[in-house]
Scaffold this motif. Sequence first.
Motif, PDB file in Angstrom:
ATOM      1  N   LEU A 121       0.841  -1.195   0.000  1.00  0.00           N
ATOM      2  CA  LEU A 121       0.000   0.000   0.000  1.00  0.00           C
ATOM      3  C   LEU A 121       0.880   1.250   0.000  1.00  0.00           C
ATOM      4  O   LEU A 121       1.157   1.820   1.056  1.00  0.00           O
ATOM      5  CB  LEU A 121      -0.928   0.017   1.222  1.00  0.00           C
ATOM      6  N   PRO A 122       1.337   1.687  -1.156  1.00  0.00           N
ATOM      7  CA  PRO A 122       2.102   2.939  -1.214  1.00  0.00           C
ATOM      8  C   PRO A 122       1.274   4.094  -0.666  1.00  0.00           C
ATOM      9  O   PRO A 122       0.046   4.063  -0.690  1.00  0.00           O
ATOM     10  CB  PRO A 122       2.370   3.112  -2.722  1.00  0.00           C
ATOM     11  N   HIS A 123       1.960   5.116  -0.161  1.00  0.00           N
ATOM     12  CA  HIS A 123       1.266   6.251   0.458  1.00  0.00           C
ATOM     13  C   HIS A 123       0.223   6.855  -0.482  1.00  0.00           C
ATOM     14  O   HIS A 123      -0.852   7.258  -0.051  1.00  0.00           O
ATOM     15  CB  HIS A 123       2.283   7.323   0.874  1.00  0.00           C
ATOM     16  N   ARG A 124       0.532   6.908  -1.775  1.00  0.00           N
ATOM     17  CA  ARG A 124      -0.408   7.516  -2.719  1.00  0.00           C
ATOM     18  C   ARG A 124      -1.710   6.742  -2.783  1.00  0.00           C
ATOM     19  O   ARG A 124      -2.791   7.321  -2.852  1.00  0.00           O
ATOM     20  CB  ARG A 124       0.227   7.587  -4.110  1.00  0.00           C
ATOM     21  N   ALA A 125      -1.630   5.401  -2.739  1.00  0.00           N
ATOM     22  CA  ALA A 125      -2.840   4.581  -2.798  1.00  0.00           C
ATOM     23  C   ALA A 125      -3.698   4.795  -1.564  1.00  0.00           C
ATOM     24  O   ALA A 125      -4.935   4.849  -1.653  1.00  0.00           O
ATOM     25  CB  ALA A 125      -2.466   3.104  -2.928  1.00  0.00           C
ATOM     26  N   VAL A 126      -3.052   4.932  -0.405  1.00  0.00           N
ATOM     27  CA  VAL A 126      -3.792   5.163   0.843  1.00  0.00           C
ATOM     28  C   VAL A 126      -4.454   6.533   0.821  1.00  0.00           C
ATOM     29  O   VAL A 126      -5.626   6.690   1.191  1.00  0.00           O
ATOM     30  CB  VAL A 126      -2.852   5.032   2.057  1.00  0.00           C
ATOM     31  N   ALA A 155      -6.322  -1.667   7.323  1.00  0.00           N
ATOM     32  CA  ALA A 155      -6.687  -0.997   8.567  1.00  0.00           C
ATOM     33  C   ALA A 155      -5.498  -0.266   9.165  1.00  0.00           C
ATOM     34  O   ALA A 155      -5.616   0.878   9.629  1.00  0.00           O
ATOM     35  CB  ALA A 155      -7.240  -2.019   9.568  1.00  0.00           C
ATOM     36  N   ILE A 156      -4.331  -0.890   9.156  1.00  0.00           N
ATOM     37  CA  ILE A 156      -3.122  -0.268   9.695  1.00  0.00           C
ATOM     38  C   ILE A 156      -2.773   0.994   8.915  1.00  0.00           C
ATOM     39  O   ILE A 156      -2.501   2.056   9.489  1.00  0.00           O
ATOM     40  CB  ILE A 156      -1.945  -1.257   9.655  1.00  0.00           C
ATOM     41  N   ALA A 157      -2.799   0.884   7.592  1.00  0.00           N
ATOM     42  CA  ALA A 157      -2.407   2.018   6.748  1.00  0.00           C
ATOM     43  C   ALA A 157      -3.351   3.200   6.922  1.00  0.00           C
ATOM     44  O   ALA A 157      -2.908   4.354   7.018  1.00  0.00           O
ATOM     45  CB  ALA A 157      -2.362   1.583   5.286  1.00  0.00           C
ATOM     46  N   LEU A 158      -4.650   2.954   6.978  1.00  0.00           N
ATOM     47  CA  LEU A 158      -5.607   4.048   7.102  1.00  0.00           C
ATOM     48  C   LEU A 158      -5.646   4.618   8.517  1.00  0.00           C
ATOM     49  O   LEU A 158      -5.864   5.819   8.699  1.00  0.00           O
ATOM     50  CB  LEU A 158      -6.998   3.575   6.671  1.00  0.00           C
ATOM     51  N   ALA A 159      -5.420   3.774   9.519  1.00  0.00           N
ATOM     52  CA  ALA A 159      -5.363   4.301  10.894  1.00  0.00           C
ATOM     53  C   ALA A 159      -4.202   5.266  11.058  1.00  0.00           C
ATOM     54  O   ALA A 159      -4.273   6.212  11.847  1.00  0.00           O
ATOM     55  CB  ALA A 159      -5.238   3.153  11.894  1.00  0.00           C
ATOM     56  N   ASP A 160      -3.135   5.070  10.285  1.00  0.00           N
ATOM     57  CA  ASP A 160      -1.988   5.968  10.351  1.00  0.00           C
ATOM     58  C   ASP A 160      -2.311   7.355   9.812  1.00  0.00           C
ATOM     59  O   ASP A 160      -1.552   8.296  10.041  1.00  0.00           O
ATOM     60  CB  ASP A 160      -0.808   5.381   9.566  1.00  0.00           C
ATOM     61  N   THR A 161      -3.427   7.500   9.078  1.00  0.00           N
ATOM     62  CA  THR A 161      -3.791   8.812   8.541  1.00  0.00           C
ATOM     63  C   THR A 161      -4.619   9.631   9.527  1.00  0.00           C
ATOM     64  O   THR A 161      -4.922  10.790   9.256  1.00  0.00           O
ATOM     65  CB  THR A 161      -4.595   8.662   7.227  1.00  0.00           C
ATOM     66  N   LEU A 162      -5.014   9.028  10.662  1.00  0.00           N
ATOM     67  CA  LEU A 162      -5.808   9.754  11.650  1.00  0.00           C
ATOM     68  C   LEU A 162      -4.949  10.810  12.343  1.00  0.00           C
ATOM     69  O   LEU A 162      -3.758  10.606  12.558  1.00  0.00           O
ATOM     70  CB  LEU A 162      -6.380   8.785  12.682  1.00  0.00           C
ATOM     71  N   HIS A 163      -5.571  11.923  12.701  1.00  0.00           N
ATOM     72  CA  HIS A 163      -4.856  13.002  13.374  1.00  0.00           C
ATOM     73  C   HIS A 163      -5.285  13.172  14.835  1.00  0.00           C
ATOM     74  O   HIS A 163      -4.663  13.926  15.580  1.00  0.00           O
ATOM     75  CB  HIS A 163      -5.068  14.317  12.630  1.00  0.00           C
ATOM     76  N   GLU A 164      -6.357  12.504  15.231  1.00  0.00           N
ATOM     77  CA  GLU A 164      -6.802  12.577  16.613  1.00  0.00           C
ATOM     78  C   GLU A 164      -7.177  11.176  17.074  1.00  0.00           C
ATOM     79  O   GLU A 164      -7.040  10.203  16.324  1.00  0.00           O
ATOM     80  CB  GLU A 164      -7.994  13.520  16.755  1.00  0.00           C
ATOM     81  N   LEU A 165      -7.632  11.054  18.328  1.00  0.00           N
ATOM     82  CA  LEU A 165      -7.940   9.744  18.889  1.00  0.00           C
ATOM     83  C   LEU A 165      -8.951   8.992  18.035  1.00  0.00           C
ATOM     84  O   LEU A 165     -10.026   9.494  17.717  1.00  0.00           O
ATOM     85  CB  LEU A 165      -8.498   9.913  20.305  1.00  0.00           C
ATOM     86  N   GLY A 166      -8.595   7.776  17.654  1.00  0.00           N
ATOM     87  CA  GLY A 166      -9.486   6.951  16.846  1.00  0.00           C
ATOM     88  C   GLY A 166      -8.877   5.591  16.611  1.00  0.00           C
ATOM     89  O   GLY A 166      -7.756   5.298  17.057  1.00  0.00           O
TER      90      GLY A 166
END
Length: 338
Positions: A121-126, A155-166
């Motif tokens: 999952l390259p960053h661009r795809a995420v 799930a791991i890749a998209l959770a890394d895009t969160l900026h607050e608790l989630g």
Amino acid sequence: MNLDACVEAALRVLPAGVGERFSQDPSAVLGELGLKARPVDELTQHRDDDGACDGISFLEDGVILFVRTPASKRQNFTLAHEVGHWLIDQCDTELDWLADQPNAGKQLETVCDRVASQLLLPHRAVEDARGTQPLAARHVLELFESSHASRPVCAIALADTLHELGAVVIIDAVTHVVTHSSVHPDPDRGWPQVFPWAGQPVPPGHRLKQLADQGHFGARSFWATPWGAQQPYYIDARRDGRWIVAVFADTDVWGVERLHLDGPRAFIQRPEGEVYCCGAVQSARGLPCDTCGSHYCPKCGKCGCDRQAQREVLCAGTCFMQYLPHLLVDGLCAQCRE
């Protein structure tokens, strides 16, 4: 030196364009790296350090053995993980640093897991999968359908895009048990005391248990631990066959409620301290490094060990060891000067 630096160094070993092609067809790219993948029904040999994939590599022979998983995309993660071992094996400095760390085997497996995630999952795809909208369960499912990555990797890749608790959570819709949880802690307050962790059952009476196949719900709800602690959360969830994907949020990022009467949330108390790093004294919260006892810098994430390793230079002699500059004379350590 830290784990992130190891991952970056490993990915730099890849020839130009190989990383992007790997995300499109993992098996086809292995030949370009001089590797051969051989499927097996089961493995009788396993690592002693609890690797996270169903495979093992024989790097000298360029062979990767992996367990077939035709009903899922897990074997793609296995191949990417083993490529991570192959890449790290060519990074002498990073491999030496890993060998000197506590629990070196587990640290190596963590690096290879991260390499695998970035290969699949390259960053661009995420970024394309999420867009500019608040992260929702459908983004995880859409990324899973459009990539060669498994649900947990998405799930791991998209959770890394969160900026607050989630968090992004995957639940078995048959047993109603959490099988995966990628938590993004609050940037200031840290880890919550109540959150769905892998292995925890869905609480009695929870709406997640009532979700029909292909069903969706978004609302203010809650999570309760097996020992009785409970906290409110906003949840966006979708069921896809046997699996439920749920995104938990501290605030109503989806605008599902008109009235917000959220009380204070309990967080795990973390020790505070100060470190001198990044050119200034930084206030840090969290558990200090087990080795040096120093807090991690909130800007660069380095502890005292990392900062010292960054200052060290390689001896010009035959020992291939790193030292602080003042310990070298004409580029040589005491042993090599003898």
